[in-house]
Scaffold this motif. Structure first.
Motif, mmCIF file in Angstrom:
data_model
loop_
_atom_site.group_PDB
_atom_site.id
_atom_site.type_symbol
_atom_site.label_atom_id
_atom_site.label_comp_id
_atom_site.label_asym_id
_atom_site.label_seq_id
_atom_site.Cartn_x
_atom_site.Cartn_y
_atom_site.Cartn_z
ATOM 1 N N MET A 1 0.821 -1.192 0.000
ATOM 2 C CA MET A 1 0.000 0.000 0.000
ATOM 3 C C MET A 1 0.867 1.258 0.000
ATOM 4 N N LYS A 2 2.053 1.157 0.579
ATOM 5 C CA LYS A 2 2.937 2.310 0.670
ATOM 6 C C LYS A 2 3.298 2.876 -0.707
ATOM 7 N N PRO A 3 3.620 2.044 -1.724
ATOM 8 C CA PRO A 3 3.934 2.621 -3.035
ATOM 9 C C PRO A 3 2.763 3.403 -3.640
ATOM 10 N N TYR A 4 1.540 2.968 -3.372
ATOM 11 C CA TYR A 4 0.379 3.673 -3.902
ATOM 12 C C TYR A 4 0.224 5.044 -3.242
ATOM 13 N N ILE A 5 0.463 5.099 -1.951
ATOM 14 C CA ILE A 5 0.361 6.372 -1.232
ATOM 15 C C ILE A 5 1.474 7.312 -1.684
ATOM 16 N N LEU A 6 2.688 6.778 -1.846
ATOM 17 C CA LEU A 6 3.796 7.608 -2.323
ATOM 18 C C LEU A 6 3.530 8.113 -3.739
ATOM 19 N N SER A 7 2.965 7.279 -4.573
ATOM 20 C CA SER A 7 2.635 7.683 -5.936
ATOM 21 C C SER A 7 1.592 8.797 -5.939
ATOM 22 N N LEU A 8 0.572 8.651 -5.111
ATOM 23 C CA LEU A 8 -0.456 9.687 -5.001
ATOM 24 C C LEU A 8 0.152 10.989 -4.490
ATOM 25 N N ALA A 9 1.004 10.912 -3.468
ATOM 26 C CA ALA A 9 1.636 12.109 -2.914
ATOM 27 C C ALA A 9 2.513 12.799 -3.957
ATOM 28 N N ALA A 10 3.268 12.024 -4.719
ATOM 29 C CA ALA A 10 4.111 12.614 -5.771
ATOM 30 C C ALA A 10 3.244 13.289 -6.829
ATOM 31 N N GLY A 11 2.145 12.644 -7.196
ATOM 32 C CA GLY A 11 1.243 13.242 -8.173
ATOM 33 C C GLY A 11 0.633 14.537 -7.675
ATOM 34 N N LEU A 12 0.246 14.557 -6.411
ATOM 35 C CA LEU A 12 -0.308 15.789 -5.842
ATOM 36 C C LEU A 12 0.725 16.904 -5.835
ATOM 37 N N LEU A 13 1.964 16.572 -5.495
ATOM 38 C CA LEU A 13 3.031 17.566 -5.471
ATOM 39 C C LEU A 13 3.267 18.132 -6.875
ATOM 40 N N VAL A 14 3.334 17.274 -7.868
ATOM 41 C CA VAL A 14 3.524 17.730 -9.247
ATOM 42 C C VAL A 14 2.331 18.577 -9.684
ATOM 43 N N GLY A 15 1.125 18.180 -9.300
ATOM 44 C CA GLY A 15 -0.059 18.972 -9.640
ATOM 45 C C GLY A 15 -0.011 20.365 -9.048
ATOM 46 N N ILE A 16 0.463 20.468 -7.815
ATOM 47 C CA ILE A 16 0.589 21.780 -7.167
ATOM 48 C C ILE A 16 1.610 22.638 -7.904
ATOM 49 N N VAL A 17 2.751 22.036 -8.270
ATOM 50 C CA VAL A 17 3.782 22.770 -9.015
ATOM 51 C C VAL A 17 3.217 23.246 -10.349
ATOM 52 N N TYR A 18 2.492 22.385 -11.066
ATOM 53 C CA TYR A 18 1.884 22.783 -12.342
ATOM 54 C C TYR A 18 0.914 23.944 -12.131
ATOM 55 N N ALA A 19 0.123 23.887 -11.069
ATOM 56 C CA ALA A 19 -0.843 24.954 -10.802
ATOM 57 C C ALA A 19 -0.119 26.269 -10.502
ATOM 58 N N LEU A 20 0.967 26.197 -9.734
ATOM 59 C CA LEU A 20 1.714 27.416 -9.418
ATOM 60 C C LEU A 20 2.372 28.010 -10.657
ATOM 61 N N LEU A 21 2.814 27.152 -11.568
ATOM 62 C CA LEU A 21 3.426 27.621 -12.812
ATOM 63 C C LEU A 21 2.391 27.971 -13.873
ATOM 64 N N LYS A 22 1.131 27.680 -13.579
ATOM 65 C CA LYS A 22 0.002 27.937 -14.484
ATOM 66 C C LYS A 22 0.207 27.268 -15.843
ATOM 67 N N VAL A 23 0.559 25.976 -15.802
ATOM 68 C CA VAL A 23 0.682 25.182 -17.022
ATOM 69 C C VAL A 23 -0.305 24.023 -16.938
ATOM 70 N N ARG A 24 -0.680 23.512 -18.103
ATOM 71 C CA ARG A 24 -1.610 22.381 -18.151
ATOM 72 C C ARG A 24 -0.836 21.085 -17.990
ATOM 73 N N SER A 25 -1.433 20.146 -17.307
ATOM 74 C CA SER A 25 -0.830 18.829 -17.120
ATOM 75 C C SER A 25 -0.888 18.036 -18.425
ATOM 76 N N PRO A 26 0.174 17.279 -18.741
ATOM 77 C CA PRO A 26 0.125 16.431 -19.934
ATOM 78 C C PRO A 26 -0.685 15.154 -19.714
ATOM 79 N N ALA A 27 -1.174 14.963 -18.506
ATOM 80 C CA ALA A 27 -1.953 13.758 -18.193
ATOM 81 C C ALA A 27 -3.300 13.816 -18.916
ATOM 82 N N PRO A 28 -3.874 12.644 -19.220
ATOM 83 C CA PRO A 28 -5.183 12.646 -19.876
ATOM 84 C C PRO A 28 -6.255 13.203 -18.928
ATOM 85 N N PRO A 29 -7.321 13.752 -19.488
ATOM 86 C CA PRO A 29 -8.382 14.280 -18.632
ATOM 87 C C PRO A 29 -9.054 13.159 -17.829
#
Length: 92
Positions: free
Chosen positions: A1-29
């Motif tokens: 379960m730990k890898p899933y939580i770490l993956s989610l946390a990393a994704g949230l961190l990257v999402g925050i950085v993208y939002a601060l830089l005001k760029v769109r995520s390359p991830a699918p909608p």
């Protein structure tokens, strides 16, 4: 379960950085991701119906053996205890 939580946390961190830089995520909608989930679950319906229509006298763990690994991938295993079946883990 730990890898899933770490993956989610990393994704949230990257999402925050993208939002601060005001760029769109390359991830699918999200709608595309929901469609992919539908595909994974839908692939399991025909075998499930076949299993229900042609039940053997011996019950199999079809959901545990076929559906769970296919839909969820290799789930993390807990610590092994003395009552293990003797199965070996795949090497990384």
């Amino acid at each position: 379960m730990k890898p899933y939580i770490l993956s989610l946390a990393a994704g949230l961190l990257v999402g925050i950085v993208y939002a601060l830089l005001k760029v769109r995520s390359p991830a699918p909608p999200v709608i595309a991701l929901i469609g992919l989930l539908g595909i994974l679950v839908g692939e399991q319906i025909p075998p499930l119906v076949k299993q229900l229509l042609h039940r053997d006298s011996t019950q199999t763990t079809w959901l545990r053996g076929q559906v769970r690994p296919h839909v969820f991938g290799q789930l993390p295993q807990g610590p092994h205890t003395s009552h293990d079946t003797g199965a070996t883990e795949p090497k990384a």
